[in-house]
Design an enzyme around this catalytic site. Sequence first.
Site, PDB file in Angstrom:
ATOM      1  N   ASN A   1       9.761 -88.528 118.266  1.00 46.75           N
ATOM      2  CA  ASN A   1       9.684 -89.973 118.464  1.00 46.75           C
ATOM      3  C   ASN A   1       8.946 -90.626 117.303  1.00 46.75           C
ATOM      4  OD1 ASN A   1       7.370 -88.718 119.576  1.00 46.75           O
ATOM      5  ND2 ASN A   1       7.029 -90.356 121.050  1.00 46.75           N
TER       6      ASN A   1
ATOM      7  N   GLU B   1       7.271 -94.269 116.701  1.00 53.81           N
ATOM      8  CA  GLU B   1       6.908 -95.549 117.299  1.00 53.81           C
ATOM      9  C   GLU B   1       6.697 -96.616 116.232  1.00 53.81           C
ATOM     10  OE1 GLU B   1       3.708 -94.659 120.058  1.00 53.81           O
ATOM     11  OE2 GLU B   1       5.136 -93.701 121.447  1.00 53.81           O
TER      12      GLU B   1
ATOM     13  N   CYS C   1      13.158 -92.758 120.243  1.00 57.14           N
ATOM     14  CA  CYS C   1      12.874 -91.533 120.997  1.00 57.14           C
ATOM     15  C   CYS C   1      13.233 -90.290 120.186  1.00 57.14           C
ATOM     16  CB  CYS C   1      13.689 -91.507 122.281  1.00 57.14           C
ATOM     17  SG  CYS C   1      13.121 -92.657 123.547  1.00 57.14           S
TER      18      CYS C   1
ATOM     19  N   GLU D   1      15.008 -87.767 121.156  1.00 56.16           N
ATOM     20  CA  GLU D   1      16.428 -87.420 121.331  1.00 56.16           C
ATOM     21  C   GLU D   1      17.294 -88.216 120.367  1.00 56.16           C
ATOM     22  OE1 GLU D   1      14.192 -88.193 123.597  1.00 56.16           O
ATOM     23  OE2 GLU D   1      14.558 -87.234 125.519  1.00 56.16           O
TER      24      GLU D   1
ATOM     25  N   CYS E   1      14.894 -90.508 128.703  1.00 57.77           N
ATOM     26  CA  CYS E   1      14.916 -91.848 129.295  1.00 57.77           C
ATOM     27  C   CYS E   1      16.368 -92.262 129.548  1.00 57.77           C
ATOM     28  CB  CYS E   1      14.212 -92.854 128.377  1.00 57.77           C
ATOM     29  SG  CYS E   1      15.168 -93.332 126.913  1.00 57.77           S
TER      30      CYS E   1
ATOM     31  N   CYS F   1      18.486 -92.816 126.438  1.00 59.06           N
ATOM     32  CA  CYS F   1      18.847 -91.565 125.738  1.00 59.06           C
ATOM     33  C   CYS F   1      19.896 -90.781 126.518  1.00 59.06           C
ATOM     34  CB  CYS F   1      17.612 -90.722 125.451  1.00 59.06           C
ATOM     35  SG  CYS F   1      16.705 -91.347 124.017  1.00 59.06           S
TER      36      CYS F   1
HETATM   37  N1  THU Z   1       9.938 -90.567 124.575  1.00 57.29           N
HETATM   38  C1  THU Z   1      10.815 -89.761 123.923  1.00 57.29           C
HETATM   39  O1  THU Z   1      10.817 -89.688 122.689  1.00 57.29           O
HETATM   40  N2  THU Z   1      11.681 -89.021 124.667  1.00 57.29           N
HETATM   41  C2  THU Z   1      11.667 -88.941 126.019  1.00 57.29           C
HETATM   42  O2  THU Z   1      12.454 -88.207 126.595  1.00 57.29           O
HETATM   43  C3  THU Z   1      10.710 -89.748 126.790  1.00 57.29           C
HETATM   44  C4  THU Z   1       9.925 -90.736 126.019  1.00 57.29           C
HETATM   45  C5  THU Z   1       8.969 -91.319 123.784  1.00 57.29           C
HETATM   46  C6  THU Z   1       9.189 -92.802 123.644  1.00 57.29           C
HETATM   47  C7  THU Z   1       7.790 -93.289 123.332  1.00 57.29           C
HETATM   48  O3  THU Z   1       7.550 -93.134 121.943  1.00 57.29           O
HETATM   49  C8  THU Z   1       6.894 -92.331 124.081  1.00 57.29           C
HETATM   50  O4  THU Z   1       7.678 -91.184 124.360  1.00 57.29           O
HETATM   51  C9  THU Z   1       6.330 -92.882 125.382  1.00 57.29           C
HETATM   52  O5  THU Z   1       7.334 -93.392 126.175  1.00 57.29           O
END
Ligand code: THU
Length: 143
Positions: A49, A51, A60, A62, A93, A96
């Site tokens: 991920n 941000e 994310c 994925e 999520c 994704c």
């Molecule tokens: N996140 C992912 O990268 N993948 C997931 O399957 C769940 C959530 C990330 C998004 C964000 O940067 C952090 O986790 C918190 O939600």
Amino acid sequence: MHDAPPTNDIDALFARAAEARQHAYAPYSGFAVGAALVDRDGRVHAGCNVENAAYPSGTCAEQSAISAMIAAGGRRIVEIAIVGPGHSPVTPCGACRQRLREFGDADTRIHAGSEGGARRSFTLAELLPEAFGPDHLAAGGPP
Ligand code: THU
């Protein structure tokens, strides 16, 4: 390009996800996630991920792994492993799940994992039943 593990080598796929997770940029949530997927040619593509100070602009793990696959010329996902913090397996999520639908199919395997070691495996059909997908667009046309 890294060597691809055999598709039944889940431990190796989780190891690749954990490796990518080390590079996650998650200063806002503190929730570092890594993902590694196997494409139809047996190649592995990983992501984490990323941000952003403008929160909705974050991506994310994925999504990053899918982008890496597409950029490398891959198109179809056979399976994906995801690793996040804590003791509960981190499942993709909703957005994704839809992204995985674009490049996967009902049988695509999704392995959710956690730093603490807990794992759970699903098919995409289990996580996104009755999914909307590219096939639906074939019915498109003027109203
Ligand atoms: N996140 C992912 O990268 N993948 C997931 O399957 C769940 C959530 C990330 C998004 C964000 O940067 C952090 O986790 C918190 O939600």
